[in-house]
Scaffold this motif. Structure first.
Motif, mmCIF file in Angstrom:
data_model
loop_
_atom_site.group_PDB
_atom_site.id
_atom_site.type_symbol
_atom_site.label_atom_id
_atom_site.label_comp_id
_atom_site.label_asym_id
_atom_site.label_seq_id
_atom_site.Cartn_x
_atom_site.Cartn_y
_atom_site.Cartn_z
ATOM 1 N N UNK A 95 0.851 -1.183 0.000
ATOM 2 C CA UNK A 95 0.000 0.000 0.000
ATOM 3 C C UNK A 95 0.896 1.246 0.000
ATOM 4 N N UNK A 96 0.741 2.104 -0.998
ATOM 5 C CA UNK A 96 1.555 3.310 -1.076
ATOM 6 C C UNK A 96 0.675 4.551 -1.040
ATOM 7 N N UNK A 97 1.302 5.695 -0.705
ATOM 8 C CA UNK A 97 0.636 6.982 -0.815
ATOM 9 C C UNK A 97 1.532 7.935 -1.593
ATOM 10 N N UNK A 98 1.184 9.197 -1.588
ATOM 11 C CA UNK A 98 1.904 10.153 -2.433
ATOM 12 C C UNK A 98 3.364 10.356 -2.017
ATOM 13 N N UNK A 99 3.761 9.851 -0.850
ATOM 14 C CA UNK A 99 5.159 9.990 -0.433
ATOM 15 C C UNK A 99 6.112 9.210 -1.329
ATOM 16 N N UNK A 101 6.515 9.649 -4.231
ATOM 17 C CA UNK A 101 7.081 10.611 -5.193
ATOM 18 C C UNK A 101 8.551 10.877 -4.905
ATOM 19 N N UNK A 102 8.990 10.603 -3.680
ATOM 20 C CA UNK A 102 10.388 10.815 -3.332
ATOM 21 C C UNK A 102 11.305 9.656 -3.663
ATOM 22 N N UNK A 103 10.768 8.585 -4.231
ATOM 23 C CA UNK A 103 11.605 7.432 -4.582
ATOM 24 C C UNK A 103 12.592 7.813 -5.687
ATOM 25 N N UNK A 202 7.335 2.683 -13.024
ATOM 26 C CA UNK A 202 7.651 4.076 -12.733
ATOM 27 C C UNK A 202 6.711 5.026 -13.473
ATOM 28 N N UNK A 203 6.497 4.744 -14.753
ATOM 29 C CA UNK A 203 5.615 5.611 -15.551
ATOM 30 C C UNK A 203 4.183 5.562 -15.033
ATOM 31 N N UNK A 235 9.138 -1.169 -3.767
ATOM 32 C CA UNK A 235 7.910 -0.690 -3.148
ATOM 33 C C UNK A 235 7.927 -0.740 -1.624
ATOM 34 N N UNK A 236 8.463 -1.810 -1.072
ATOM 35 C CA UNK A 236 8.407 -1.989 0.377
ATOM 36 C C UNK A 236 8.966 -0.799 1.162
#
Length: 253
Positions: A95-99, A101-103, A202-203, A235-236
């Motif tokens: 489960x991811x959120x907008x954070x 974006x820093x990857x 990524x895209x 992702x993890x």
């Protein structure tokens, strides 16, 4: 579908999908209305469902559920009581959120010569029809780009194309106003060593964030160990939660 009523009011429902060729059934829904639980209705519904399956020469039933929910302990206790098999880990959900974006890996990358990325709904219908008919690539059912359980997310569902047709896809579904489910990522065998899974992932995530959708859910099946390794790497570290999809089975005598 098997239902239960109390004084003319629906109080329970079991929905199974039957595959007569494989002699197998999958439980898609087992629901008992609040206030009518702990009365044996779920067991009665499944008993009736098993009778229907037996008449149709179905040999086994699969029941899948998710960890980390308030109802999970009750589900597992019921499955054990009813004689289902021990739970097996089928998939991990990230489960991811907008954070995310820093990857550091979330950036555009060049594609190998002769390949292009297009929105899935922009791909020629003939190419999609040929793929659906099995005329190009063989792929497991859980990676099918043609599922209909939810609305296809057009903003970030992608297809990978070569001069000869479809070579891969990243398919997402809108499962809530603020959430997309990344359900299927596939690359044809001849391109699987070219790093294209990361390119497409990524895209897709970039497009999700640009569309203003804050949450994403990735289901990674245990039968794809390479993708599982990559998901744990990519992702993890950015997942705010990880859960499991577990499966139990019951033979029909």
């Amino acid at each position: 579908m098997v239902g239960a009523e109390a004084e003319g009011t629906p109080v329970g429902l079991a929905v199974l999908e039957l595959d007569p060729d494989e002699r197998h059934a999958i439980v898609h829904c087992l629901f008992i209305a609040e206030g009518c639980r702990r009365q044996g209705l779920a067991s009665d519904l499944m008993k009736t469902a098993r009778l229907h399956c037996s008449k149709r020469n179905i040999a086994s039933i699969k029941f899948a559920y998710y960890s980390g929910k308030a109802i999970t302990p009750a589900i597992e206790a019921w499955l054990h009581k009813e004689g289902w098999s021990a739970p097996q880990l089928e998939a991990v959900i990230f489960h991811i959120d907008s954070s995310i974006a820093g990857a550091g890996w979330l950036r555009d990358r060049a594609l190998p010569h002769g390949l292009s990325l297009l929105p899935w709904n922009h791909i020629d219908q003939n190419d999609r029809g040929l793929l659906a008919a099995g005329g190009t690539h063989a792929y497991p059912a859980f990676l099918s780009p043609f599922k209909t359980f939810a609305q296809l997310e057009q903003s970030n569902s992608l297809g990978l194309l070569s001069a000869t047709g479809i070579e891969g896809w990243s398919i997402a579904y809108r499962i809530a106003p603020d959430t997309v489910l990344y359900d299927a990522l596939f690359i044809s065998p001849q391109y699987q060593q070219a790093g294209l899974a990361l390119v497409m992932l990524s895209k897709s995530i970039q497009l999700q964030l640009e569309a203003g959708i804050p949450l994403g859910v990735f289901t990674v099946n245990m039968s794809t160990p390479v993708m599982m390794k990559l998901a744990r790497q990519w992702l993890a570290p950015y997942a705010w939660k990880m859960s499991e999809k577990r499966s139990c089975y019951q033979q029909i005598t």
